[in-house]
Design a protein around this motif. Structure first.
Motif, PDB file in Angstrom:
ATOM      1  N   ILE A 127       1.156  -1.179  -0.143  1.00 18.84           N
ATOM      2  CA  ILE A 127       0.140  -0.073   0.005  1.00 18.84           C
ATOM      3  C   ILE A 127       0.970   1.235  -0.144  1.00 18.84           C
ATOM      4  O   ILE A 127       1.721   1.105   0.920  1.00 18.84           O
ATOM      5  N   GLN A 128       0.810   1.978  -1.093  1.00 17.20           N
ATOM      6  CA  GLN A 128       1.696   3.156  -1.268  1.00 17.20           C
ATOM      7  C   GLN A 128       1.388   4.309  -0.521  1.00 17.20           C
ATOM      8  O   GLN A 128       2.365   5.198  -0.051  1.00 17.20           O
ATOM      9  N   ASP A 129      -0.065   4.533  -0.253  1.00 16.72           N
ATOM     10  CA  ASP A 129      -0.236   5.961   0.471  1.00 16.72           C
ATOM     11  C   ASP A 129      -1.535   5.862   1.066  1.00 16.72           C
ATOM     12  O   ASP A 129      -2.115   4.856   0.989  1.00 16.72           O
ATOM     13  N   MET A 130      -1.822   6.988   1.643  1.00 17.61           N
ATOM     14  CA  MET A 130      -3.054   6.883   2.484  1.00 17.61           C
ATOM     15  C   MET A 130      -4.376   6.762   1.711  1.00 17.61           C
ATOM     16  O   MET A 130      -5.200   5.987   2.221  1.00 17.61           O
ATOM     17  N   GLU A 131      -4.496   7.260   0.611  1.00 14.95           N
ATOM     18  CA  GLU A 131      -5.608   7.172  -0.240  1.00 14.95           C
ATOM     19  C   GLU A 131      -5.837   5.728  -0.865  1.00 14.95           C
ATOM     20  O   GLU A 131      -6.906   5.334  -0.603  1.00 14.95           O
ATOM     21  N   GLN A 132      -4.607   4.925  -1.214  1.00 15.45           N
ATOM     22  CA  GLN A 132      -4.693   3.470  -1.439  1.00 15.45           C
ATOM     23  C   GLN A 132      -5.016   2.837  -0.515  1.00 15.45           C
ATOM     24  O   GLN A 132      -6.082   1.768  -0.507  1.00 15.45           O
ATOM     25  N   GLY A 133      -4.532   3.114   0.828  1.00 16.40           N
ATOM     26  CA  GLY A 133      -4.859   2.464   2.110  1.00 16.40           C
ATOM     27  C   GLY A 133      -6.495   2.582   2.420  1.00 16.40           C
ATOM     28  O   GLY A 133      -6.983   1.407   2.685  1.00 16.40           O
ATOM     29  N   GLN A 134      -7.076   3.951   2.375  1.00 16.64           N
ATOM     30  CA  GLN A 134      -8.473   3.904   2.653  1.00 16.64           C
ATOM     31  C   GLN A 134      -9.131   3.080   1.782  1.00 16.64           C
ATOM     32  O   GLN A 134     -10.239   2.749   2.258  1.00 16.64           O
ATOM     33  N   LYS A 135      -8.910   3.077   0.638  1.00 19.30           N
ATOM     34  CA  LYS A 135      -9.848   2.167  -0.292  1.00 19.30           C
ATOM     35  C   LYS A 135      -9.490   0.702  -0.263  1.00 19.30           C
ATOM     36  O   LYS A 135     -10.572  -0.117   0.005  1.00 19.30           O
ATOM     37  N   ALA A 136      -8.397   0.075   0.234  1.00 12.19           N
ATOM     38  CA  ALA A 136      -8.185  -1.155   0.303  1.00 12.19           C
ATOM     39  C   ALA A 136      -8.621  -1.728   1.679  1.00 12.19           C
ATOM     40  O   ALA A 136      -8.914  -2.940   1.441  1.00 12.19           O
ATOM     41  N   LEU A 137      -8.383  -0.862   2.520  1.00  7.95           N
ATOM     42  CA  LEU A 137      -8.716  -1.261   3.808  1.00  7.95           C
ATOM     43  C   LEU A 137     -10.075  -1.117   4.482  1.00  7.95           C
ATOM     44  O   LEU A 137     -10.494  -1.090   5.513  1.00  7.95           O
ATOM     45  N   GLN A 138     -11.059  -1.070   3.425  1.00  7.75           N
ATOM     46  CA  GLN A 138     -12.541  -0.917   3.980  1.00  7.75           C
ATOM     47  C   GLN A 138     -13.219  -2.405   4.380  1.00  7.75           C
ATOM     48  O   GLN A 138     -14.020  -2.124   5.197  1.00  7.75           O
ATOM     49  N   SER A 139     -12.797  -3.249   3.655  1.00  2.00           N
ATOM     50  CA  SER A 139     -13.505  -4.578   3.969  1.00  2.00           C
ATOM     51  C   SER A 139     -12.525  -5.817   3.324  1.00  2.00           C
ATOM     52  O   SER A 139     -11.594  -5.568   2.722  1.00  2.00           O
ATOM     53  N   ILE A 140     -13.009  -6.978   3.789  1.00  2.00           N
ATOM     54  CA  ILE A 140     -12.260  -8.208   3.411  1.00  2.00           C
ATOM     55  C   ILE A 140     -12.272  -8.184   1.983  1.00  2.00           C
ATOM     56  O   ILE A 140     -11.112  -8.694   1.043  1.00  2.00           O
ATOM     57  N   ASN A 141     -13.456  -7.680   1.179  1.00  2.00           N
ATOM     58  CA  ASN A 141     -13.496  -7.928  -0.382  1.00  2.00           C
ATOM     59  C   ASN A 141     -12.557  -6.919  -0.969  1.00  2.00           C
ATOM     60  O   ASN A 141     -11.981  -7.108  -2.152  1.00  2.00           O
ATOM     61  N   SER A 142     -12.496  -5.586  -0.361  1.00  2.00           N
ATOM     62  CA  SER A 142     -11.703  -4.680  -0.943  1.00  2.00           C
ATOM     63  C   SER A 142     -10.198  -4.937  -0.771  1.00  2.00           C
ATOM     64  O   SER A 142      -9.430  -4.919  -1.581  1.00  2.00           O
ATOM     65  N   LEU A 143      -9.766  -5.503   0.355  1.00  4.24           N
ATOM     66  CA  LEU A 143      -8.501  -5.832   0.594  1.00  4.24           C
ATOM     67  C   LEU A 143      -8.150  -7.074  -0.097  1.00  4.24           C
ATOM     68  O   LEU A 143      -6.894  -7.062  -0.800  1.00  4.24           O
ATOM     69  N   THR A 144      -9.030  -7.769  -0.545  1.00  4.56           N
ATOM     70  CA  THR A 144      -8.854  -8.992  -1.588  1.00  4.56           C
ATOM     71  C   THR A 144      -8.587  -8.566  -2.962  1.00  4.56           C
ATOM     72  O   THR A 144      -7.547  -8.828  -3.569  1.00  4.56           O
ATOM     73  N   ALA A 145      -9.370  -7.613  -3.206  1.00  6.86           N
ATOM     74  CA  ALA A 145      -9.136  -7.303  -4.686  1.00  6.86           C
ATOM     75  C   ALA A 145      -7.912  -6.126  -4.787  1.00  6.86           C
ATOM     76  O   ALA A 145      -7.208  -6.569  -5.724  1.00  6.86           O
ATOM     77  N   PHE A 146      -7.590  -5.578  -4.017  1.00  7.27           N
ATOM     78  CA  PHE A 146      -6.407  -4.822  -3.877  1.00  7.27           C
ATOM     79  C   PHE A 146      -4.905  -5.836  -4.090  1.00  7.27           C
ATOM     80  O   PHE A 146      -4.076  -5.387  -4.706  1.00  7.27           O
ATOM     81  N   ILE A 147      -5.101  -6.754  -3.171  1.00  2.62           N
ATOM     82  CA  ILE A 147      -4.042  -7.883  -3.121  1.00  2.62           C
ATOM     83  C   ILE A 147      -3.946  -8.449  -4.487  1.00  2.62           C
ATOM     84  O   ILE A 147      -3.025  -8.682  -5.108  1.00  2.62           O
ATOM     85  N   GLN A 148      -5.181  -8.866  -5.064  1.00  2.33           N
ATOM     86  CA  GLN A 148      -5.046  -9.665  -6.512  1.00  2.33           C
ATOM     87  C   GLN A 148      -4.553  -8.586  -7.516  1.00  2.33           C
ATOM     88  O   GLN A 148      -3.595  -8.879  -8.405  1.00  2.33           O
TER      89      GLN A 148
END
Length: 83
Positions: free
Chosen positions: A59-80
């Motif tokens: 996770i590069q920055d706060m904006e990316q982190g806020q999007k990725a860390l919303q739920s398990i689904n968003s975290l999974t999508a970010f990792i993929q």
């Protein structure tokens, strides 16, 4: 074990969420706040480190982190998208 199950198991183990069964975590539930897992900002920092360590996604920055860390689904999508 699929990616969502791996993420849930990693979060429960590494964040010491002793009263939470990974299988019971709702994929859409918020990770932070009173609903869902109820994590806080210190947990967010730890999750960023865990994602890098266990899943090789950064996770590069706060904006990316806020999007990725919303739920398990968003975290999974970010990792993929970022592995």
């Amino acid at each position: 074990m699929d990616l969502k199950e791996q993420i849930k198991a990693t979060l429960v183990k590494e964040l010491d969420l002793i009263d939470i069964n990974p299988a019971e975590i709702d994929d859409e539930a918020p990770l932070f706040g009173d609903e869902g897992l109820g994590l806080d900002s210190l947990d967010a920092v730890e999750i960023v480190v865990l994602i890098h360590k266990f899943f090789k996604a950064e996770i590069q920055d706060m904006e990316q982190g806020q999007k990725a860390l919303q739920s398990i689904n968003s975290l999974t999508a970010f990792i993929q998208e970022n592995q």
